[in-house]
Design a protein around this motif. Structure first.
Motif, short mmCIF file in Angstrom:
data_model
loop_
_atom_site.label_atom_id
_atom_site.label_comp_id
_atom_site.label_asym_id
_atom_site.label_seq_id
_atom_site.Cartn_x
_atom_site.Cartn_y
_atom_site.Cartn_z
N LEU A 162 0.83 -1.21 0.00
CA LEU A 162 0.00 0.00 0.00
C LEU A 162 0.86 1.26 0.00
O LEU A 162 0.51 2.26 -0.62
N SER A 163 2.00 1.20 0.69
CA SER A 163 2.84 2.40 0.72
C SER A 163 3.41 2.69 -0.66
O SER A 163 3.71 3.83 -0.99
N LEU A 164 3.55 1.64 -1.47
CA LEU A 164 4.07 1.86 -2.83
C LEU A 164 2.99 2.33 -3.80
O LEU A 164 3.31 2.84 -4.87
N VAL A 165 1.73 2.15 -3.41
CA VAL A 165 0.65 2.57 -4.31
C VAL A 165 0.72 4.07 -4.54
O VAL A 165 0.50 4.56 -5.66
N GLY A 166 1.05 4.82 -3.50
CA GLY A 166 1.18 6.26 -3.65
C GLY A 166 2.18 6.62 -4.73
O GLY A 166 1.94 7.50 -5.57
N VAL A 167 3.31 5.90 -4.74
CA VAL A 167 4.33 6.13 -5.76
C VAL A 167 3.78 5.80 -7.14
O VAL A 167 3.96 6.56 -8.10
N MET A 168 3.07 4.67 -7.23
CA MET A 168 2.51 4.28 -8.53
C MET A 168 1.56 5.36 -9.03
O MET A 168 1.57 5.73 -10.20
N LEU A 169 0.74 5.87 -8.11
CA LEU A 169 -0.22 6.90 -8.51
C LEU A 169 0.50 8.13 -9.04
O LEU A 169 0.14 8.68 -10.07
N MET A 170 1.54 8.55 -8.34
CA MET A 170 2.23 9.76 -8.74
C MET A 170 2.96 9.59 -10.06
O MET A 170 2.98 10.47 -10.90
N ALA A 171 3.60 8.40 -10.20
CA ALA A 171 4.38 8.19 -11.41
C ALA A 171 3.49 7.74 -12.57
O ALA A 171 3.85 7.91 -13.73
N GLY A 172 2.36 7.14 -12.25
CA GLY A 172 1.49 6.63 -13.29
C GLY A 172 2.04 5.42 -13.99
O GLY A 172 1.71 5.14 -15.13
N SER A 173 2.95 4.72 -13.32
CA SER A 173 3.55 3.54 -13.94
C SER A 173 4.04 2.59 -12.87
O SER A 173 4.26 2.98 -11.72
N MET A 174 4.18 1.32 -13.26
CA MET A 174 4.76 0.35 -12.34
C MET A 174 6.14 -0.08 -12.80
O MET A 174 6.78 -0.90 -12.17
N ASN A 175 6.55 0.50 -13.91
CA ASN A 175 7.90 0.21 -14.40
C ASN A 175 8.88 1.05 -13.60
O ASN A 175 8.74 2.28 -13.50
N LEU A 176 9.87 0.40 -13.01
CA LEU A 176 10.72 1.12 -12.06
C LEU A 176 11.53 2.22 -12.74
O LEU A 176 11.72 3.29 -12.17
N ALA A 177 11.98 1.95 -13.97
CA ALA A 177 12.74 2.99 -14.68
C ALA A 177 11.84 4.18 -14.98
O ALA A 177 12.26 5.34 -14.85
N GLU A 178 10.57 3.90 -15.33
CA GLU A 178 9.61 4.98 -15.56
C GLU A 178 9.40 5.79 -14.30
O GLU A 178 9.29 7.02 -14.33
#
Lengths: 329, 178
Positions: A162-178
């Motif tokens: 769940l703590s990583l979901v915030g990052v996904m939302l902000m970046a709009g991607s699950m690709n780490l380089a993205e």
């Protein structure tokens, strides 16, 4: 012949890169153990290892050699297959996560689009090694350690994801380089500032996920002797250690990529493309060791309470706020 | 408890600050075989019989007071009279160091300051006999010890504290070191 070579070349390059990454990671893992002993020693006003080689620098090598030459004991009532398999599961799951981590813009072993999911999946897989070893050892202490590990993983896995979901939302991607690119493009440069709560929750649950002090309940030396790996000896015991430190390195690397801006730094260091990634990684690894030297172990109910009553609601609130901001701002 | 303190984990931050501060302080480790701490004066280490610098023999007069006062009964003495000079000669003086409790009573009670617990402490043995000191060994222990010391050497236990000077035997009163 040439055609075959040409078609096999990408694979060969990939294998070569994987080998380089593995060797470098293994060296890091080995010297994390050394750094840990040395730093904790200094924090306790001791010297730490200083006998093997200059300033004890060859200590990790000596440790590995010692573990390799030790007798490999399998308890009589143990489930042999699982007993052999468990440390490997831990280690492989820990080490595989490294493949998706972008160490540098041009160095990602597997640039998958769901890198974050891969890491979450593998990190929960590595706890299967712990649980299976606890069960296969046919020992009460090991079993208790395994039970604790499973309960701990269930509660902290959720908080971490769940703590990583915030990052996904902000970046709009699950690709780490993205994610790293999105970070450098954002106004804060790193997500640790807008996602400070997510970062906090991630760091705490990463410590719990890797079974380290103050959440080292599965191995709790003082209560469970050594917990899940009490029956292991020789190099199998060493593999568990390796897995723990691999987990530590991987978790720190994920934190670096998701929250601290990955390979990007305030300025370019010529000739050292990995410089900023490694600096951030070392700072986080030092933090792990520092915490270990400082905090006592949590009680079991406190651990569960912290996970379910504090970290999960915190990360949920974080997701909500991030989502709303993303919608309206 | 202040909720703000709980939220910002001030106690944990304090602990982290402490360990970080300690990381830059000097380690207290003594690297023993290479580095040795000075021994306190009067440290009760390996037993020895003082070799009199004038006669080159032990100072012991065979009064048996040490054997009597010894709580663990680890001193064995045999004496005989020299038929010509009619003097008491110590034929045998053994200390079984493995039974000794290092109380130091023998040095306190000795009227001539003949027996001493030296400040030498690295004397592990591999067999029981290694730590059974006969007279020759005890004298040899003294020789080994005294070369490491400044002369004149005076052991603090030779004049026990709390006993008035006038009640000490004359040789002890006059003693100024070896």
């Amino acid at each position: 012949m040439e055609a075959i070579l040409k078609s096999a070349l990408p694979t060969l390059i990939l294998i070569g890169e994987a080998l380089v990454l593995l060797v470098v990671a293994l060296l890091h893992v080995a010297y994390t153990t050394y750094a840990e002993r040395k730093i904790i020693g200094r924090m306790q006003q001791r010297l730490g290892p200083n006998r093997v080689g200059p300033r004890g620098l060859l200590q990790p090598i000596a440790d590995v050699l010692k573990l390799l030459t030790k007798e490999d004991i399998v308890p009589l009532g143990a489930d042999k297959t699982l007993f052999y398999l468990a440390p490997l599961i831990s280690l492989v799951a820990g080490a595989t996560s490294l493949a998706v981590i972008p160490v540098w813009e041009k160095f990602v072993l597997a640039n998958v689009n769901v890198g974050l999911l891969v890491i979450l999946a593998l990190s929960s897989l590595s706890s299967y090694g712990v649980i299976l070893s606890g069960w296969a050892s046919n020992s009460r202490y090991a079993f208790l350690g395994g039970l604790r590990a499973s309960a701990q993983v269930i509660s902290y896995e959720v908080a971490m994801a769940l703590s990583l979901v915030g990052v996904m939302l902000m970046a709009g991607s699950m690709n780490l380089a993205e994610i790293v690119r999105a970070q450098t493009a954002s106004s804060f440069k790193i997500y640790a500032i807008p996602q400070i709560i997510g970062f906090f929750v991630f760091m705490v649950s990463a410590i719990a996920e890797t079974n380290r002090v103050p959440f080292d309940l599965p191995e709790a030396e003082t209560e469970l002797v050594a917990g899940y790996f009490v029956e292991y000896s020789g190099i199998r015991f060493g593999l568990f250690y390796l897995a723990e430190y691999f987990g530590m390195v991987v978790m720190s690397a994920v934190a670096v990529t998701c929250f601290l801006g990955g390979w990007a730094g305030p300025f370019e260091v010529p000739g050292l493309p990995f410089f900023w990634f490694l600096v951030k990684l070392y700072v986080l690894l030092f933090f792990y060791i520092w915490v270990r030297a400082t905090l006592p172990r949590y009680r079991y109910d406190q651990l569960m309470g912290l996970g379910w009553k504090v970290l999960i609601p915190l990360s949920l609130a974080n997701i909500l706020v991030t989502g709303l901001l993303k919608l309206w701002v | 408890m202040n909720p703000l303190r709980t939220i910002f984990l001030t106690e944990i931050a304090k602990g982290l600050a402490l360990t970080l501060r300690k990381m830059f302080s000097r380690p207290v480790t003594v690297q023993y075989p290479e580095e040795k701490k000075p021994v306190a004066p009067g440290f009760r280490g390996r037993h020895a019989l003082v070799r009199d610098p004038e006669t080159g023999r032990e100072r012991c007069i065979g009064c048996l007071r040490c054997a009597k006062v010894c709580p663990s009964r680890c001193i064995y003495i045999e004496t005989e009279r020299d038929p010509e000079t009619r003097r008491l000669v110590v034929k045998r003086y053994d200390i079984e160091a493995l039974r000794c409790v290092f109380c130091g009573y023998c040095e306190e009670v000795c009227p001539v300051n003949a027996v001493v617990l030296t400040e030498f402490y690295e004397y592990a043995g591999e067999r029981r006999e290694d730590l059974y000191f006969d007279k020759e060994r005890l004298l040899q222990n003294w020789d080994e010890f005294i070369v490491t010391q400044k002369r004149p050497y005076f052991n603090p236990y030779w004049k026990p504290r709390g006993i008035p000077e006038s009640r000490l035997p004359a040789p002890k009163r006059k003693a100024e070191g070896v």
